[in-house]
Structures are given as C-alpha cells and as structure tokens.
Enzyme design. Structure first.
Site, short mmCIF file in Angstrom:
data_model
loop_
_atom_site.label_atom_id
_atom_site.label_comp_id
_atom_site.label_asym_id
_atom_site.label_seq_id
_atom_site.Cartn_x
_atom_site.Cartn_y
_atom_site.Cartn_z
CG ASP A 181 -1.76 1.19 1.40
OD1 ASP A 181 -1.53 2.20 0.69
OD2 ASP A 181 -2.67 1.15 2.24
CB VAL A 182 1.93 3.63 -2.68
CG1 VAL A 182 2.44 2.54 -3.59
CG2 VAL A 182 0.61 4.22 -3.17
CE LYS A 238 -4.25 6.69 4.91
NZ LYS A 238 -4.49 5.64 5.94
CG ASN A 294 4.79 7.50 1.33
OD1 ASN A 294 5.41 8.23 2.09
ND2 ASN A 294 3.74 6.79 1.72
CE LYS A 311 14.69 15.43 -0.90
NZ LYS A 311 14.83 14.71 0.37
CE1 TYR A 354 -9.02 9.54 -9.52
CE2 TYR A 354 -10.16 11.19 -10.83
CZ TYR A 354 -9.26 10.14 -10.74
OH TYR A 354 -8.61 9.71 -11.88
CE LYS A 360 -5.47 10.69 -9.65
NZ LYS A 360 -4.32 9.82 -9.92
NE ARG A 375 -12.68 3.29 -14.70
CZ ARG A 375 -11.35 3.33 -14.73
NH1 ARG A 375 -10.73 4.43 -15.08
NH2 ARG A 375 -10.64 2.28 -14.41
P1 NAD Z 1 -7.41 1.10 -11.84
O1 NAD Z 1 -8.35 1.14 -10.69
O2 NAD Z 1 -7.57 0.02 -12.85
O3 NAD Z 1 -5.89 1.10 -11.38
C1 NAD Z 1 -5.45 1.73 -10.21
C2 NAD Z 1 -4.52 0.78 -9.48
O4 NAD Z 1 -4.00 1.44 -8.30
C3 NAD Z 1 -5.24 -0.48 -9.00
O5 NAD Z 1 -4.52 -1.63 -9.37
C4 NAD Z 1 -5.26 -0.32 -7.48
O6 NAD Z 1 -5.28 -1.55 -6.79
C5 NAD Z 1 -3.99 0.50 -7.24
N1 NAD Z 1 -3.99 1.23 -5.96
C6 NAD Z 1 -4.93 2.10 -5.49
N2 NAD Z 1 -4.58 2.55 -4.26
C7 NAD Z 1 -3.37 1.95 -3.96
C8 NAD Z 1 -2.50 2.03 -2.85
N3 NAD Z 1 -2.79 2.78 -1.77
N4 NAD Z 1 -1.35 1.31 -2.89
C9 NAD Z 1 -1.03 0.55 -3.96
N5 NAD Z 1 -1.83 0.43 -5.04
C10 NAD Z 1 -3.00 1.14 -5.05
O7 NAD Z 1 -7.57 2.54 -12.59
P2 NAD Z 1 -6.89 3.06 -13.93
O8 NAD Z 1 -7.97 3.49 -14.86
O9 NAD Z 1 -5.87 2.12 -14.40
O10 NAD Z 1 -6.19 4.40 -13.41
C11 NAD Z 1 -4.79 4.44 -13.16
C12 NAD Z 1 -4.37 5.86 -12.86
O11 NAD Z 1 -4.70 6.72 -13.96
C13 NAD Z 1 -5.07 6.46 -11.63
O12 NAD Z 1 -4.13 7.26 -10.93
C14 NAD Z 1 -6.16 7.32 -12.24
O13 NAD Z 1 -6.48 8.39 -11.40
C15 NAD Z 1 -5.51 7.79 -13.53
N6 NAD Z 1 -6.49 8.14 -14.54
C16 NAD Z 1 -7.16 7.19 -15.26
C17 NAD Z 1 -8.09 7.58 -16.21
C18 NAD Z 1 -8.81 6.58 -17.08
O14 NAD Z 1 -9.63 7.00 -17.92
N7 NAD Z 1 -8.57 5.30 -17.01
C19 NAD Z 1 -8.38 8.94 -16.41
C20 NAD Z 1 -7.71 9.87 -15.63
C21 NAD Z 1 -6.76 9.47 -14.72
N1 UDP Z 2 -22.53 7.05 -17.23
C1 UDP Z 2 -23.71 6.58 -17.77
N2 UDP Z 2 -24.06 5.28 -17.53
C2 UDP Z 2 -23.28 4.42 -16.83
C3 UDP Z 2 -22.05 4.91 -16.29
C4 UDP Z 2 -21.71 6.24 -16.51
O1 UDP Z 2 -24.45 7.32 -18.43
O2 UDP Z 2 -23.67 3.25 -16.68
C5 UDP Z 2 -22.13 8.45 -17.51
C6 UDP Z 2 -21.68 9.26 -16.29
O3 UDP Z 2 -22.80 9.88 -15.67
C7 UDP Z 2 -20.73 10.26 -16.91
C8 UDP Z 2 -20.15 9.54 -18.11
O4 UDP Z 2 -20.99 8.42 -18.36
O5 UDP Z 2 -21.45 11.38 -17.37
C9 UDP Z 2 -18.72 9.02 -17.89
O6 UDP Z 2 -18.71 8.31 -16.68
P1 UDP Z 2 -17.45 7.49 -16.14
O7 UDP Z 2 -17.88 6.84 -14.87
O8 UDP Z 2 -16.93 6.59 -17.20
O9 UDP Z 2 -16.30 8.56 -15.82
P2 UDP Z 2 -16.17 10.15 -15.66
O10 UDP Z 2 -15.83 10.64 -17.02
O11 UDP Z 2 -17.47 10.74 -15.19
O12 UDP Z 2 -15.07 10.31 -14.67
#
Ligand code: NAD
Ligand code: UDP
Length: 319
Positions: free
Chosen positions: A56-57, A96, A104, A110, A150, A154, A191
C-alpha cells in the site's frame, strides 16, 4: 532504466508495464489490489525483467536496488457510487493515495535521483467553463462534492509534484489523462465503457445517466500509453493533456456500442444516477502534446471498441 510503477495491477498500470518492458526497461510493479486485479499481470509471471511488490503506497515505500524512474499510477479511478470499486465508496483511501501515496512515491524518486511521472486527470478541471480544456485552465472543482475526494487529491498531488520539482529539483512530469478505455478495465468498476459493453453483451438496455447529453472524449489505451511514454522521455515539467479530442455525448456512445455489438435492447435513462458534479462537457485541447511530444491519437472510438469487446466477452464468459 529500472522503473517503479505504482498501481501496476490496474488497467493503465498493467498496460504501462507491458510498454516499458517492450522498450527494454526493467520494471518493478507495486499494488495493493484495492481496485486492481492480479490477472492483469499474470502474463508477466516468469519475465526476468519484471518483479512485483504487494504494498500500500500510502505506507513508507522501500524498493531494493536502484530506481531510475517512478511512475505513480496508484489510485481508484471510477466515480460510480454504485460500484464497490468507485471512489465514492473508497473516499479516505482515494484521498490518502493521492496525498500520502504521492508524497511517498516522490520520496522514492528524490532518494534515488530518479525521474517521476504523476498520473493526473482531466478531473482537475472539474465541471469546466472553458471548452475544450487547455492545460492553462485552472478548473472548476467543488471542494466538498462526491467527486472531491478524487479531484482534490489529484490537485494536491500535482501541487506536491511541482513542489518537489521546484524545491528539491526532482525531475518530474505530470500527465492529465482524459477518459481512457481498453482491454483489462474492471468489468464492475462502474465506468461508462465497461458498463455499456457488459450490458450490450448481455442483451440488456444500456444505462444512460441523466439525459445522456453530457459529453466525454474517449482515448484508446495504446494511444494514451504512447503519449505517456513520450512525455516520460521528454523534459517537460508542467502538466500535459493526453486524450482523444473526438467528443461524443453519452447517448451517442450508447448508440455506437449497441450498433457494434448488435444489441437491440436500446437504452434506459436513469435520471437519479447522475451525480450533480458530473461534468457536463469534457474534451482535451491536445495542442501542447502535439507540439512538444509530436503525439496525437490514432485509434478512433469504433475501432477502439472493436479491439476492446473481445476481452470483455472472454472475461464475461469466465465470470
Ligand atoms: P485502476 O483502478 O484500474 O488502477 C489503479 C490501481 O492502483 C489499482 O490496481 C489499485 O489496486 C492501485 N492502488 C490504489 N490505491 C493503492 C494504494 N494505496 N497502494 C497501492 N496500489 C494502489 O484505474 P486506472 O484506470 O488504471 O487508473 C490508473 C491511474 O490513472 C489512476 O491514478 C487514475 O487516477 C488515472 N487516470 C485514469 C483515467 C482513465 O480514464 N482510465 C483517467 C484519468 C486518470
Ligand atoms: N454514465 C452513464 N451510464 C453508466 C455509467 C456512466 O451514463 O452506466 C455516464 C456518467 O454519468 C458520466 C459519463 O458516463 O457522465 C462518464 O462516466 P465514467 O464513470 O466513465 O467517468 P467520468 O468521465 O465521469 O469520470
């Protein structure tokens, strides 16, 4: 390079590990599986250039050996409150990992004199008044809304990254990722693309939240990873948007998914499910990525969905 990837068992983290290995780097993956899945890394078992640490990071990170780059991708990423993996149901963990986890991970960079790359998000722009969103837009985020755990984490992570860059001289990068999809997305994180594909493959109506007029711009995972790799290899320290600027309403997305899958069940409008901070429009201005990285997406939405659906079919059949 020897590269630490946090969030390695997630959707993006696992694709990133694949790309880094393909480029000839050595990869150390780290994850606590809170939203990720060990299956996403199963194909790397036995790869001598890949190792994995379950951790856990938000707790102090120790990695034996030299590290040349840290790519910080750990964080829940789905805003859907109906899924146990959505960050509204993991609010403290999300705050967190964005705050303590980023601190971390920066500390590792660093200590090792390593490059650092933060996975930030289009959510830093909140429900935007500027369209499309350039990196210079400061955003419109509700600091106490359901999404704030979230968005604010970020935003803090970006501030922390710039502070380590300016004060400690760490060689940092920040990518603002716009909605990305592809194989290995969790079937049940709520999603929109996993929900729609899963519903379509089951012959169910697609659940459109609100009236479906809200827009998103969907990037196929390979395009995103290519942009991130280029950013890592660049020397740009300020945030860079990576996403596909082709913008669709959620209703248009539903129609495309139904067309490609041959689903005749249509859509159902769920007015109550749309959260009030759900951004109405989202689309990246990718001028900066194009100018400084020579990057632009290549895979359009229909093609990306066609590449994604077989993986969902296979996993649904196993579930
Ligand atoms: P995901 O949930 O598939 O992957 C996130 C990973 O982080 C998971 O494997 C989870 O177990 C791990 N994780 C969470 N908290 C942790 C912790 N405390 N210690 C160790 N591991 C931890 O989601 P994703 O779509 O792959 O997203 C990855 C990154 O990209 C995230 O930082 C997310 O905010 C960012 N991001 C993704 C999207 C997207 O569209 N997929 C868009 C914007 C930003
Ligand atoms: N959404 C939807 N039906 C679903 C899931 C999501 O209409 O079953 C909509 C949600 O309200 C948002 C958009 O799809 O407007 C994208 O949602 P997502 O959860 O993929 O990520 P977001 O872009 O909001 O972070």
């Amino acid at each position: 390079m020897r590269i630490l990837v946090t969030g390695a068992a997630g959707f993006l983290g696992s694709h990133l590990c694949d790309r880094l290995l393909a480029e000839g780097h050595e990869v150390v993956g780290m994850d606590n599986f809170i939203t990720g899945d060990p299956q996403n890394l199963a194909h790397l078992a036995g790869n001598e250039h890949f190792s994995f640490i379950r951790h856990d990071v938000t707790q102090y990170i120790f990695v034996p050996g030299k590290i040349d780059a840290v790519l910080h991708f750990a964080s829940p990423a789905s805003p859907n409150r109906n899924s146990p993996y959505g960050y509204p149901n993991l609010p403290i963990q999300t705050l967190k990992v964005g705050a303590l986890g980023t601190h971390n991970a920066l500390g590792v960079a660093k200590a090792h004199g390593a490059r650092f790359l933060l996975a930030s998000t289009s959510e830093v722009y909140g429900d935007p008044e500027v369209h499309p969103q350039p990196e210079s837009y400061w955003g419109r985020v509700n600091p106490i809304g359901e999404r704030s755990v979230y968005d604010e984490a970020k935003r803090f992570a970006e501030a922390m990254t710039m502070a380590y860059h300016r004060y400690h001289g760490v060689d940092t990068r920040i990518v603002r990722i716009f909605n990305t999809y592809g194989p290995r997305m969790r079937l049940d994180d709520g999603r929109v693309i996993p929900n729609f594909i899963k519903q379509a493959l089951r012959g169910e109506p697609l659940t459109v939240y609100g009236d479906g007029s809200q827009t998103r711009s969907f990037c196929y995972v390979d395009d995103l990873i290519d942009g991130i790799y280029r950013l890592l290899m660049s020397d740009e320290h300020e945030p860079v948007n990576i996403g596909n600027p082709a913008e669709f309403t959620i209703l248009e997305l539903a129609e495309i998914v139904n067309k490609i899958t041959g689903n005749n069940a249509g859509v159902v409008f769920l007015k109550s499910e749309r959260d009030k901070d759900d951004p109405q429009r989202r689309c990246p201005d990718i001028t900066k990525a194009h100018t400084i990285l020579g990057w632009e997406p290549k895979v359009d939405l229909e093609e990306g969905l066609r590449r994604t659906i077989p993986d969902f079919k296979r996993r649904l059949a196993q579930a």
